[in-house]
Design an enzyme around this catalytic site. Structure first.
Site, PDB file in Angstrom:
ATOM      1  N   GLU A 364      92.619 -55.689  -9.081  1.00  0.00           N
ATOM      2  CA  GLU A 364      93.049 -56.002  -7.751  1.00  0.00           C
ATOM      3  C   GLU A 364      91.661 -55.025  -7.064  1.00  0.00           C
ATOM      4  OE1 GLU A 364      96.549 -54.494  -6.748  1.00  0.00           O
ATOM      5  OE2 GLU A 364      97.877 -56.247  -7.547  1.00  0.00           O
ATOM      6  N   CYS A 365      91.120 -55.520  -6.086  1.00  0.00           N
ATOM      7  CA  CYS A 365      90.316 -55.126  -5.164  1.00  0.00           C
ATOM      8  C   CYS A 365      89.119 -54.366  -5.843  1.00  0.00           C
ATOM      9  CB  CYS A 365      90.935 -54.138  -4.158  1.00  0.00           C
ATOM     10  SG  CYS A 365      90.109 -53.778  -2.808  1.00  0.00           S
ATOM     11  N   ALA A 366      89.136 -53.059  -6.046  1.00  0.00           N
ATOM     12  CA  ALA A 366      88.584 -52.081  -6.932  1.00  0.00           C
ATOM     13  C   ALA A 366      87.969 -52.802  -8.246  1.00  0.00           C
ATOM     14  CB  ALA A 366      88.585 -50.738  -6.818  1.00  0.00           C
ATOM     15  N   SER A 453      91.147 -60.672  -8.036  1.00  0.00           N
ATOM     16  CA  SER A 453      91.128 -60.747  -6.439  1.00  0.00           C
ATOM     17  C   SER A 453      91.187 -59.542  -5.655  1.00  0.00           C
ATOM     18  CB  SER A 453      92.324 -61.687  -5.995  1.00  0.00           C
ATOM     19  OG  SER A 453      93.421 -61.167  -6.063  1.00  0.00           O
TER      20      SER A 453
END
Length: 863
Positions: A364-366, A453
C-alpha cells in the site's frame, strides 16, 4: 452494557494543538499511574504513533468511512480493553468531515456514535474575549455533541489567559487548563504532516516534558471525573478471530449493482488452492523508520487467520524473516529514506526474488513505491515495471474502490472504502491487471500473488481481505511433517512495534491455525505495555552532565591510546581478527575455536539471534534490551521472565520455563547491578538449551567473581564488552566465548570484516596482563565511588536496589525527577524502557566523588 471512561479531544479547526494536548494528556495520565488507551478519529497513521509512545499501547483509529459506523464502538472497546480511560484525538475541526458528506466521518460524528463527551482545545494566541463566542458557537451548533470542557492553548501571558477565562464563564463550559506558548513541544512537520514518532530521536524526551507540563497545567482529576461521566456502551468489543470467522461468507456488491454471496476463502482461485500445512506460516511486515504506517488490527487479523507475523526493517535487515510465506509492505516514507533503502542491496534482491517466486505480497502506497524500479532515480526492488517520483501536489482523499477482477485481496466486484495520502506519482499508473477501479479509472498492479496500489484500507472494516490474503499465505507455505528434515517456517516476534503479542499455536486446520485462544499469554510471558527497546543512555546526554552512560569517567591508559593510534597505520588493509581472538583465548584459557571477536556486545546478540531457529527463547528481565531487540528483529517469539523488586531483582532459577532452548541473562545485570551467584547460573544449564550470560560489566566487578567466561558448560555462551571499563564506546570491541559448536554457528552469521582494525587492536591491548592489573584498579575505584553515590541517595530517602556490583545503581524516584534533573543540567538514564520497570525508576552511573556530590545536591534541592 460496558462502562468505559472516555473523552474526545477536539478543536474548532486544525492547528489548535489537538495532537500536542491529546498526546500530552495520554502521557500525563499514564505517568500518574492510569492505564490509558489512545485513539484517533480518521485514517491518520502518524498521530497514533505518538499515542502509542505516550500510553505503551497500540494507537487505534476510529473512522466510519474506513470501517463502517457500526464498528466504531466495538473497535473503541477492543482498543480500550483493560484501560482505565480512553482518550480520542479528533480530526480537523470538530464538525469537519468528508466533503459533501454533511459531517460524515467528522469528530462530531464519531462523538455522537460513541456517545463520548468532548473537550475542546482552543488556540487563543490571536484573540481573547472572542474565544468565548467561538466556544459558545461550537456548543450550540449540534446539541447531540456534548462539550464538557475547554483547554486553552498558547496563552501569551497570565493576564491574557485570565481575560479569556472570564469571558468563558458566560458559556458555562469549564476551563480545564491553560498552556503557554511552547514551541519545544510541537512535533516537526514533513510533506505528509507530522514526522512519525519512530523517526524522532527526541520523541520520548519531548513527550516526558509535555507530560510534565500537562500534569502541571491541566486539571487531571477533572479530566478523569468528566471521562467517568460518559454513558455506558451497549456493544461487545471487536474481536479479530470473530471477524475472520464472520468473513467466511460475506455479501459483496458487483459492478452492476447486484448482490452476490461469496466466500473469499472457499471460492477457487488459480494460486490459492487449499494446501495441507502443519506449521504456522510467517507474514513478513515491513517496519523500521521507513515503513511506520499500518493499522494495529492488520496484524491481529492475520494472527487470527492462522499466520504468524515477523517484522523486518528494510533499512537494516539484509534478509526476510525465516519462513516468510507472505509479505506486507504498508505505508511510510520510502522517498525520504530512498538512499538507505537503495544501499540495502541484499534485502532488495531477496524481496525481488520472493515476489517473482510468487510469495503473496500486499503493498500500500509506500509499499507500492518500494516495489517500483526507482523512486526519484534511486533504485528500489524492481518487482513492478514502473517509476515513482515526488510531485508538488498532495493527494489526500477518501476513496471508494471496486475490484476489477478476482485479486489477492478481493473477489471481482467487491467494493471497499479507503483513503489516499501521498505526494508521489507512479508511471504507469496501472499494470496489465489493475488492483482497483476508483471513479472509473484503473489504478495499481495486480497478479494472482501481488496486490499493490496507493489505496490504504483498514482490514477491520473488510476482514475478508485479511482472510483471503491469509489463505494465499497458507497455500504458499511449504508443507512440513514429522519426517521432514528441514522447515522454512519459524516462530515470530511476541512483541511487535505496535505492542501486540502473539500466542504459540500451530495450524491444525487445513487452512488456518486454531482461532480460539491465540491471544492467551504463554507461561513465563509478562503481558505489559510495549517499551522502546532501542532507547539507550547515550540518547539522554545531549550536552548535560552525564550520569546516563555507564562508561568509566577516568582517563584512558596511555598504553591503550598508543595501541589505538598505532592501529591507524594498518587501516590501509582489510582487518583480521586472528590476533585478537588468540588474545581472548589466552585471557580465558580457551581453545581457538571457542572464541569470536565481535563489534561490541550488540553484534554478538545479533549473531546469537540469527544463529539458530530458537523455539522458545527467554530473556530474564529487567535486562539490557539489545538481546530481546535482536531476537525480535530475527523473527523470534520472545518470552520475558520478570524478576521482582520484592526479591531485589534476584534470580529464581525455577522461574525459567523448563523447555526454553535459549535463556539470556545479564551478570551483573543492567540496569539493576545485581550479581547472580555462579551456582545459581549453573542451574540454568541443561541439555538442549543455550545459556547466554551477558558479562558486559563483569570487568567492573572486583576479582570478576562469579564470571563464567573461563568455565566450560554445555550450551554456555558468555558475551563480553570492552567499551565501558576502557572508555572506548566508539571503537565497538567485544567478544563471545563458549562451546565450539555454538561459536561456529555464530561465526557463520558474521559479516566479513565486521571487526575493525582498531577494535582488534583494542582487544589485544585490553586482554594482556598489564590490562588485567589495570582493570582490577579500575574496579576498586568504581566500588569506592559507587559507595559514595549509594550512601548519598539513601540519605536523601531514595530507594536504591542494594548490592550493585556494576558501575551504576538502580533507584526508585518520584516520577518528575528525571525531567527535573534535565532542567537543571543533569542526565540520568530513564529506566521505563527496560521491560518490567516504569517511570518511577532511573539508572544512575557511578562518577567521580566531586561530580556525584553535585548531582546529590541537585536532587536534594529538587526533592
Amino acid at each position: 452494557m460496558v462502562s468505559l471512561p472516555r473523552l474526545i479531544i477536539a478543536a474548532p479547526a486544525s492547528g489548535h494543538g489537538k495532537t500536542t494536548i491529546a498526546t500530552g494528556l495520554m502521557a500525563a495520565l499514564s505517568a500518574a499511574g492510569h492505564t490509558v488507551s489512545g485513539h484517533k478519529v480518521g485514517p491518520d497513521y502518524i498521530d497514533p504513533g505518538y499515542h502509542a509512545l505516550a500510553t505503551g499501547l497500540p494507537g487505534r483509529n476510529l473512522d466510519p468511512h474506513m470501517v463502517g459506523e457500526e464498528r466504531l464502538v466495538p473497535l473503541l472497546l477492543a482498543g480500550a480493553k483493560n484501560a482505565e480511560i480512553a482518550i480520542v484525538e479528533g480530526v480537523m475541526g470538530l464538525y469537519d468531515g468528508q466533503i459533501g458528506g454533511n459531517g460524515f466521518s467528522s469528530t462530531a460524528h464519531v462523538a455522537t456514535v460513541t456517545r463520548t463527551p468532548v473537550v475542546l482545545v482552543v488556540d487563543i494566541s490571536h484573540a481573547s474575549r472572542s474565544i468565548a463566542a467561538v466556544v459558545q458557537g461550537m456548543v450550540a451548533f449540534d446539541p447531540q455533541v456534548r462539550i464538557v470542557g475547554v483547554i486553552l492553548n498558547k496563552a501569551g501571558s497570565q493576564r491574557h489567559a485570565d481575560e479569556v477565562c472570564s469571558a468563558l464563564e458566560t458559556t458555562g463550559v469549564p476551563v480545564l487548563g491553560v498552556l503557554q506558548r511552547d514551541d519545544g513541544i510541537v512535533a516537526p512537520s514533513r510533506h505528509l504532516g507530522l514526522v512519525p514518532a519512530d523517526e524522532r530521536h527526541d520523541a520520548a524526551r519531548t513527550l516526558d516534558r509535555l507530560a510534565t507540563q500537562i500534569a502541571a497545567k491541566v486539571d487531571l482529576a477533572a479530566i478523569m471525573r468528566l471521562a467517568r461521566e460518559a454513558p455506558d456502551l451497549d456493544a461487545e468489543p471487536w474481536d479479530a478471530a470473530d471477524a475472520v470467522l464472520s468473513s467466511l461468507w460475506v455479501s459483496t456488491s458487483s459492478t452492476n449493482g447486484s448482490r452476490v454471496e461469496r466466500s473469499p476463502l472457499d471460492e477457487p482461485s488459480p494460486l490459492v488452492e487449499p494446501v495441507e500445512t502443519h506449521e504456522t506460516p510467517v507474514v513478513a511486515i515491513a517496519g523500521g523508520r521507513a515503513f511506520t504506517f499500518r493499522y494495529a488490527e492488520t496484524e491481529e487479523l492475520l494472527r487470527a487467520a492462522g499466520c504468524d507475523v515477523a517484522y523486518f526493517d528494510p533499512l537494516n535487515d539484509e534478509a526476510l524473516p525465516e519462513g516468510t510465506a507472505g509479505i506486507y509492505l504498508g505505508g511510510g516514507f520510502p522517498e525520504v529514506h530512498a538512499t538507505g533503502l537503495t544501499a540495502n542491496e541484499p534485502l532488495r534482491r531477496a524481496l525481488r526474488e520472493a515476489v517473482r517466486a510468487g510469495t503473496p505480497t500486499v503493498a500500500e502506497c509506500a509499499g507500492l513505491l518500494y516495489l517500483c524500479r526507482t523512486v526519484d532515480g534511486s533504485p528500489m526492488i524492481s518487482a513492478i515495471d514502473a517509476e515513482a517520483r515526488m510531485t508538488p501536489r498532495l493527494t489526500l482523499s477518501y476513496r471508494q474502490a471496486v475490484a476489477p477482477q478476482d485479486t489477492l485481496l478481493a473477489a471481482a466486484g467487491s467494493r471497499v472504502n479507503g483513503h489516499e495520502f501521498h505526494r508521489t506519482t507512479v508511471t504507469p499508473v496501472q499494470g496489465a491487471d489493475a488492483a482497483w477501479i476508483i471513479a472509473g479509472e484503473s489504478i495499481g498492479f495486480s497478479t494472482p500473488t501481488l496486490h499493490a496500489s496507493y489505496l490504504h484500507t483498514h482490514w477491520a472494516g473488510y476482514p475478508q481481505m485479511a482472510a483471503r490474503f491469509a489463505r494465499a499465505v497458507h497455500a504458499y507455505a511449504p508443507v512440513t511433517t514429522a519426517a521432514s528434515t528441514t522447515t522454512t517456517t519459524s516462530t515470530s516476534t511476541s512483541t511487535s512495534p505496535s505492542g501486540a503479542k502473539s500466542g504459540r499455536n500451530g495450524s491444525s486446520d487445513n487452512r488456518f491455525a486454531p482461532l480460539a485462544g491465540r491471544n492467551a499469554p504463554l507461561a513465563g510471558t509478562h503481558r505489559e505495555k510495549s517499551v522502546d527497546l532501542a532507547h539507550h543512555g547515550d540518547a539522554e546526554v545531549d550536552g548535560l552532565i552525564d550520569f546516563a552512560v555507564n562508561v568509566f569517567d577516568g582517563a584512558r591508559p596511555e598504553w591503550l591510546d598508543a595501541a589505538l593510534q598505532a592501529s591507524l597505520a594498518q587501516t590501509h588493509t582489510y582487518p583480521h581478527a586472528a590476533e585478537a581472538e588468540a588474545a581472548i583465548a589466552a585471557r580465558h584459557l580457551r581453545g581457538p575455536g571457542e572464541v569470536l571477536a565481535t563489534a561490541g556486545a550488540a553484534e554478538a546478540f545479533t549473531l546469537i539471534a540469527r544463529a539458530r531457529a530458537w523455539q522458545r527463547p527467554v530473556v530474564v528481565n529487567p535486562q539490557f534490551t539489545e538481546p530481546e531487540a535482536a531476537l525480535l528483529a530475527a523473527g523470534h517469539q520472545v518470552e520475558r521472565v520478570q524478576l521482582e523488586e520484592s526479591s531485589g531483582f534476584r534470580l529464581d532459577h525455577e522461574a525459567i520455563p523448563y523447555d526454553a532452548d535459549l535463556v539470556v541473562i545479564g551478570n551483573p545485570t543492567n540496569p539493576t547491578g545485581v550479581l547472580h551467584p555462579e551456582s545459581v547460573l549453573r542451574l540454568l544449564a541443561r541439555p538442549g538449551r543455550t545459556l547466554v550470560v551477558d558479562e558486559a560489566f563483569m570487568d567492573s566487578v572486583e576479582g570478576e567473581r562469579g564470571s563464567l567466561a573461563s568455565v566450560r558448560l554445555p550450551g554456555l555462551l558468555v558475551v563480553r564488552s570492552l567499551t565501558k571499563l576502557w572508555s572506548i564506546p566508539g571503537v565497538r570491541a567485544g567478544y563471545v566465548v563458549g562451546a565450539e559448536s555454538l561459536i561456529t554457528d555464530l561465526r557463520a552469521q558474521q559479516s566479513p570484516w565486521s571487526l575493525s582494525t582498531t577494535a582488534a587492536a583494542a582487544i589485544v591491548a585490553c586482554t594482556d596482563e598489564r590490562a588485567i592489573l589495570e582493570a582490577g584498579e579500575r574496579a576498586r575505584t568504581i566500588t569506592k565511588h559507587r559507595q559514595i553515590l549509594t550512601d548519598g541517595l539513601a540519605e536523601l530517602g531514595l530507594h536504591v536496589i542494594g548490592g550493585s556490583q556494576a558501575p551504576f545503581v538502580l533507584v526508585k524516584v518520584p516520577d518528575h525527577l528525571h525531567a527535573s534533573l534535565r532542567d537543571v543540567g543533569y542526565a540520568v538514564r530513564r529506566a521505563d524502557t527496560f521491560p518490567g520497570l516504569g517511570r518511577g525508576w532511573v539508572r544512575i552511573a557511578v562518577r567521580k566523588p566531586e561530580t556525584t556530590r553535585s548531582l546529590l545536591a541537585a536532587i536534594a534541592s529538587l526533592l
